[in-house]
Design a protein around this motif. Structure first.
Motif, PDB file in Angstrom:
ATOM      1  N   HIS A  50       0.821  -1.210   0.000  1.00 16.73           N
ATOM      2  CA  HIS A  50       0.000   0.000   0.000  1.00 16.73           C
ATOM      3  C   HIS A  50       0.857   1.261   0.000  1.00 16.73           C
ATOM      4  CE1 HIS A  50      -3.230   2.706   1.823  1.00 16.73           C
ATOM      5  NE2 HIS A  50      -3.698   2.336   0.647  1.00 16.73           N
ATOM      6  N   ARG A  52       4.058   2.233   2.222  1.00 20.17           N
ATOM      7  CA  ARG A  52       5.501   1.991   2.280  1.00 20.17           C
ATOM      8  C   ARG A  52       5.946   0.926   1.274  1.00 20.17           C
ATOM      9  NH1 ARG A  52      10.104   4.436   2.665  1.00 20.17           N
ATOM     10  NH2 ARG A  52      11.760   3.136   3.533  1.00 20.17           N
ATOM     11  N   ASP A  73      -0.421  -8.980  -1.648  1.00 23.38           N
ATOM     12  CA  ASP A  73      -1.207  -8.154  -0.728  1.00 23.38           C
ATOM     13  C   ASP A  73      -2.541  -8.838  -0.501  1.00 23.38           C
ATOM     14  OD1 ASP A  73      -0.851  -4.906   0.145  1.00 23.38           O
ATOM     15  OD2 ASP A  73      -2.818  -5.831   0.445  1.00 23.38           O
ATOM     16  N   ASN A 117       2.497  -3.394  11.505  1.00 22.94           N
ATOM     17  CA  ASN A 117       3.511  -3.825  12.484  1.00 22.94           C
ATOM     18  C   ASN A 117       3.289  -5.220  13.052  1.00 22.94           C
ATOM     19  OD1 ASN A 117       4.094  -1.147  12.150  1.00 22.94           O
ATOM     20  ND2 ASN A 117       3.995  -0.583  14.306  1.00 22.94           N
ATOM     21  N   HIS A 120       5.001  -8.098  11.176  1.00 21.88           N
ATOM     22  CA  HIS A 120       6.406  -8.059  10.775  1.00 21.88           C
ATOM     23  C   HIS A 120       7.189  -9.289  11.227  1.00 21.88           C
ATOM     24  CE1 HIS A 120       6.478  -3.371  10.330  1.00 21.88           C
ATOM     25  NE2 HIS A 120       5.709  -3.961   9.439  1.00 21.88           N
ATOM     26  N   GLU A 137      10.207  -4.005   7.484  1.00 20.26           N
ATOM     27  CA  GLU A 137      10.031  -2.636   7.971  1.00 20.26           C
ATOM     28  C   GLU A 137      10.105  -2.545   9.496  1.00 20.26           C
ATOM     29  OE1 GLU A 137      10.258   0.267   7.297  1.00 20.26           O
ATOM     30  OE2 GLU A 137      10.420   0.162   5.131  1.00 20.26           O
ATOM     31  N   LYS A 138      10.353  -1.342   9.949  1.00 17.65           N
ATOM     32  CA  LYS A 138      10.337  -1.041  11.381  1.00 17.65           C
ATOM     33  C   LYS A 138       8.922  -0.800  11.850  1.00 17.65           C
ATOM     34  CE  LYS A 138       8.961   2.574  11.392  1.00 17.65           C
ATOM     35  NZ  LYS A 138       7.804   3.275  10.775  1.00 17.65           N
ATOM     36  N   GLN A 166      16.239   3.085   7.674  1.00 21.78           N
ATOM     37  CA  GLN A 166      17.141   3.506   6.600  1.00 21.78           C
ATOM     38  C   GLN A 166      18.120   4.605   6.993  1.00 21.78           C
ATOM     39  OE1 GLN A 166      13.852   3.821   6.649  1.00 21.78           O
ATOM     40  NE2 GLN A 166      13.115   5.659   5.644  1.00 21.78           N
ATOM     41  N   LEU A 219      -6.050 -13.149   7.099  1.00 21.31           N
ATOM     42  CA  LEU A 219      -4.620 -12.952   6.837  1.00 21.31           C
ATOM     43  C   LEU A 219      -4.168 -11.563   7.286  1.00 21.31           C
ATOM     44  CD1 LEU A 219      -4.032 -14.524   3.297  1.00 21.31           C
ATOM     45  CD2 LEU A 219      -3.233 -15.374   5.504  1.00 21.31           C
ATOM     46  N   TYR A 236      -3.522   1.967   7.227  1.00 22.46           N
ATOM     47  CA  TYR A 236      -2.634   2.921   7.913  1.00 22.46           C
ATOM     48  C   TYR A 236      -3.024   3.253   9.363  1.00 22.46           C
ATOM     49  CZ  TYR A 236       0.633   6.601   8.971  1.00 22.46           C
ATOM     50  OH  TYR A 236       1.624   7.325   9.577  1.00 22.46           O
ATOM     51  N   TRP A 238      -4.372   1.641  11.610  1.00 19.71           N
ATOM     52  CA  TRP A 238      -4.155   0.559  12.574  1.00 19.71           C
ATOM     53  C   TRP A 238      -3.012   0.918  13.539  1.00 19.71           C
ATOM     54  CZ3 TRP A 238       0.841  -0.467  11.861  1.00 19.71           C
ATOM     55  CH2 TRP A 238       1.371  -0.227  10.591  1.00 19.71           C
TER      56      TRP A 238
HETATM   57  N1  LIG Z   1      10.987   3.017   6.933  1.00 19.98           N
HETATM   58  C1  LIG Z   1      10.131   3.999   6.775  1.00 19.98           C
HETATM   59  O1  LIG Z   1      10.492   5.166   6.625  1.00 19.98           O
HETATM   60  C2  LIG Z   1       8.661   3.709   6.769  1.00 19.98           C
HETATM   61  C3  LIG Z   1       7.771   4.657   6.255  1.00 19.98           C
HETATM   62  C4  LIG Z   1       6.408   4.345   6.273  1.00 19.98           C
HETATM   63  C5  LIG Z   1       5.972   3.139   6.796  1.00 19.98           C
HETATM   64  N2  LIG Z   1       6.862   2.255   7.301  1.00 19.98           N
HETATM   65  C6  LIG Z   1       6.400   0.964   7.858  1.00 19.98           C
HETATM   66  O2  LIG Z   1       5.855   0.205   6.807  1.00 19.98           O
HETATM   67  C7  LIG Z   1       4.777  -0.598   7.266  1.00 19.98           C
HETATM   68  C8  LIG Z   1       3.580  -0.431   6.344  1.00 19.98           C
HETATM   69  O3  LIG Z   1       3.110   0.890   6.454  1.00 19.98           O
HETATM   70  P1  LIG Z   1       1.995   1.468   5.457  1.00 19.98           P
HETATM   71  O4  LIG Z   1       1.856   2.895   5.809  1.00 19.98           O
HETATM   72  O5  LIG Z   1       2.319   1.085   4.071  1.00 19.98           O
HETATM   73  O6  LIG Z   1       0.696   0.657   5.960  1.00 19.98           O
HETATM   74  P2  LIG Z   1      -0.654   0.394   5.131  1.00 19.98           P
HETATM   75  O7  LIG Z   1      -1.663  -0.063   6.089  1.00 19.98           O
HETATM   76  O8  LIG Z   1      -0.955   1.599   4.312  1.00 19.98           O
HETATM   77  O9  LIG Z   1      -0.263  -0.786   4.126  1.00 19.98           O
HETATM   78  C9  LIG Z   1      -0.063  -2.102   4.557  1.00 19.98           C
HETATM   79  C10 LIG Z   1      -0.389  -3.057   3.410  1.00 19.98           C
HETATM   80  O10 LIG Z   1      -0.124  -4.392   3.866  1.00 19.98           O
HETATM   81  C11 LIG Z   1      -1.183  -5.233   3.411  1.00 19.98           C
HETATM   82  N3  LIG Z   1      -1.260  -6.424   4.255  1.00 19.98           N
HETATM   83  C12 LIG Z   1      -1.781  -6.545   5.497  1.00 19.98           C
HETATM   84  N4  LIG Z   1      -1.655  -7.800   5.946  1.00 19.98           N
HETATM   85  C13 LIG Z   1      -1.034  -8.502   4.972  1.00 19.98           C
HETATM   86  C14 LIG Z   1      -0.641  -9.858   4.854  1.00 19.98           C
HETATM   87  N5  LIG Z   1      -0.847 -10.747   5.836  1.00 19.98           N
HETATM   88  N6  LIG Z   1      -0.044 -10.248   3.704  1.00 19.98           N
HETATM   89  C15 LIG Z   1       0.152  -9.362   2.687  1.00 19.98           C
HETATM   90  N7  LIG Z   1      -0.215  -8.051   2.752  1.00 19.98           N
HETATM   91  C16 LIG Z   1      -0.799  -7.634   3.885  1.00 19.98           C
HETATM   92  C17 LIG Z   1      -2.420  -4.345   3.488  1.00 19.98           C
HETATM   93  O11 LIG Z   1      -3.486  -4.836   2.720  1.00 19.98           O
HETATM   94  C18 LIG Z   1      -1.856  -3.014   2.980  1.00 19.98           C
HETATM   95  O12 LIG Z   1      -1.953  -2.949   1.579  1.00 19.98           O
HETATM   96  C19 LIG Z   1       4.515  -0.155   8.703  1.00 19.98           C
HETATM   97  O13 LIG Z   1       4.982  -1.134   9.594  1.00 19.98           O
HETATM   98  C20 LIG Z   1       5.292   1.126   8.879  1.00 19.98           C
HETATM   99  O14 LIG Z   1       5.805   1.274  10.174  1.00 19.98           O
HETATM  100  C21 LIG Z   1       8.195   2.509   7.275  1.00 19.98           C
END
Ligand SMILES: NC(=O)c1ccc[n+]([C@@H]2O[C@H](COP(=O)([O-])OP(=O)(O)OC[C@H]3O[C@@H](n4cnc5c(N)ncnc54)[C@H](O)[C@@H]3O)[C@@H](O)[C@H]2O)c1
Length: 486
Positions: A50, A52, A73, A117, A120, A137-138, A166, A219, A236, A238
């Motif tokens: 989605h 990240r 996804d 999270n 992870h 991811e963190k 990063q 899932l 997000y 969550w």
């Molecule tokens: N390193 C960074 O700078 C940085 C920046 C933003 C987010 N993040 C991390 O990235 C992660 C995701 O954040 P986001 O904002 O994209 O969240 P989000 O909720 O927008 O996206 C998560 C995606 O994962 C999918 N998903 C959920 N369960 C799943 C599963 N079992 N199998 C496959 N797909 C699944 C969801 O359908 C969704 O599309 C978070 O843990 C966040 O902390 C890191």
């Protein structure tokens, strides 16, 4: 004979080495780890696409010999969008709705996990046990116990596992911390972290939210409890419910907590932790704090204090610390202060003059660093190994646990809890000023003022009088089928 990696994988498969974990049936990977052939790509499977996950797809596309080979996804609309974009890039990845089936594929070498999270650690563990290298991811774990299990799995499987912190690859920060550790700014006396991010209420629905059409909710939940979702937005947000997220100290916070650990020379887990704060001004379905302070003590005796703030200050100047109004850390040194944040650092002397500037690149080569380590089969090349990423995630979980078992208190009680800890007192005073700007009456909407938790540094769990209540939050029971089996 010079066996290639893939031939070794085939050999392991032929030997029938099979592991069954949490519904994931996979062929055990090789234990010997030859480097990739010069032009052999690393075939990547992306899980969670989605926000990240999409950023990471873009970043990995820039890395030579990183190949987008699978997309996964649980939301079919997100998957379809990313599949269409991949096609436009000339890629033909395999689509998956279930990450376990992706782990089963012998045509994937490594996975990139950007799910919420709470998934992870379990997905990273299952991927490693299926023989995949992992970029996760963190925060790399949703609670302390998960982090310990993930470390044990990493140790046993000997996969290459990079965390999504990063900043560790930022060229400016790497130079700044090298100078800090070489003693160029004098001895360190304290580290302060700031997670200043203005955010908004997530609202509250009268009836539970219906997940997006076609999404596999089982899932998506993974190890989390099946609880009604009362917020307005499914993806997000969550982050702001304990069942799936860790609040901003476990969202933006792991970046700055990780910088703080780096500054302190990666000391591992602290000996004691205190957290206090609450969720103010917003009447919504969120549970996590939007104003919070934490204090940590490590064996070396240098205090780490941390402040989380999602409420935009009414008085911007009063809301800042030494000019810092965004996410950053300040390392107090004998000769001045090192200010470090995504994109670089500055060293400011006691006269308030910027004495040195370390221009950074926001960790632009972090994904390339992972691919390099994977291709060379050298975990030691990683800039963000689990050994660093698990403690920095745990700092968030420990402060949250202290706050969550805390007692309700007003401004005087919060200041009393901070007594004896100079930096914590400063954070509390600033937070009280922010809340005053929002006319929050702490007698009616109190803070949660946590006890000082004593930590067993080998397990990350709490010892002593608070162990029962704190550890219940630090090691939740996953839903059946979502256990991490080492
Ligand atoms: N390193 C960074 O700078 C940085 C920046 C933003 C987010 N993040 C991390 O990235 C992660 C995701 O954040 P986001 O904002 O994209 O969240 P989000 O909720 O927008 O996206 C998560 C995606 O994962 C999918 N998903 C959920 N369960 C799943 C599963 N079992 N199998 C496959 N797909 C699944 C969801 O359908 C969704 O599309 C978070 O843990 C966040 O902390 C890191």
């Amino acid at each position: 004979m010079n066996l290639t990696r893939r031939r070794l994988l085939k050999t392991a498969a032929a030997a029938g080495a099979t592991v069954v974990l949490g519904g994931c049936t996979s062929t055990a990977a090789e234990t010997t780890r030859p480097v990739y052939a010069p032009s052999e790509p690393v075939r990547l499977g992306f899980i969670g696409l989605h926000g990240r996950g999409n950023d990471l797809l873009k970043s990995f596309r820039q890395v030579p010999l990183a190949q987008v080979s699978a997309l996964c996804d649980v939301d079919p609309q997100v998957l379809a969008t990313r599949m269409g974009e991949a096609k436009a890039h000339g890629e033909s990845p395999m689509p998956f709705a279930d990450p376990r089936r992706l782990f089963d594929s012998a045509d994937i070498d490594a996975v990139v996990i950007a799910t919420p999270n709470h998934l992870h650690a379990v997905l990273a563990s299952w991927a490693a046990q299926a023989g995949k290298d992992v970029y996760v991811e963190k925060p790399v774990c949703h609670d302390v116990r998960e982090g310990q299990l993930l470390l044990a799995v990493a140790d046993r499987t000997r996969r290459i596992i990079q965390a999504g912190t990063q900043n560790r690859s930022d060229i400016g920060l790497r130079a700044a911390f090298a100078a800090l550790h070489a003693g160029e700014f004098g001895a360190v006396s304290a580290v302060r972290g700031f997670c200043f991010r203005d955010r908004a209420s997530i609202g509250r629905l009268p009836m539970p939210l219906v997940p997006p059409a076609g999404l596999d909710y089982n899932l998506w939940l993974g190890p989390a409890a099946d609880e009604p979702i009362m917020r307005k937005q499914f993806h997000y947000d969550w982050h702001w419910v304990w069942n799936t997220g860790n609040g901003d100290i476990g969202n933006q916070g792991p970046h700055e907590l990780d910088l703080a650990c780096w500054a302190l020379g990666d000391p591992g887990l602290p000996e004691s932790v205190l957290g206090l704060g609450g969720r103010f001004a917003w009447d919504d379905a969120g549970e996590t704090a939007n104003a919070m302070a934490a204090w940590y003590l490590f064996p070396g005796g240098i205090p780490l204090s941390f402040e989380v703030r999602n409420l935009a200050p009414k008085d911007k100047a009063a809301g800042a610390y030494h000019g810092i109004a965004e996410a950053a850390i300040v390392v107090e040194c004998a000769d001045g202060e090192l200010h470090a944040h995504r994109g670089g650092a500055t060293f400011i002397d006691h006269a308030g003059k910027i004495a040195r500037t370390f221009a950074g690149d926001a960790g632009a080569t972090h994904q390339e660093n992972f691919i390099t380590a994977v291709r060379q089969r050298q975990s030691t090349l990683l800039h963000a190994p689990l050994a660093h990423a698990v403690p920095s995630a745990d700092l968030a979980h420990l402060a949250n646990a202290s706050m969550r078992i805390g007692v309700p208190g007003d401004a005087q009680a919060a200041l009393a809890a901070a007594r004896g800890h100079r930096e914590l007192g400063e954070h509390v005073e600033r937070l009280l000023g922010i809340l005053e700007g929002y006319q929050i009456d702490l007698a009616k909407t109190p803070m949660h003022i946590g006890p000082v938790l004593s930590i067993d540094r080998s397990t990350g769990l709490c010892t002593g009088a608070e162990a029962g209540r704190a550890n219940a939050l630090l090691q939740r029971q996953p839903r059946p089928g979502w256990e991490i089996v080492v």
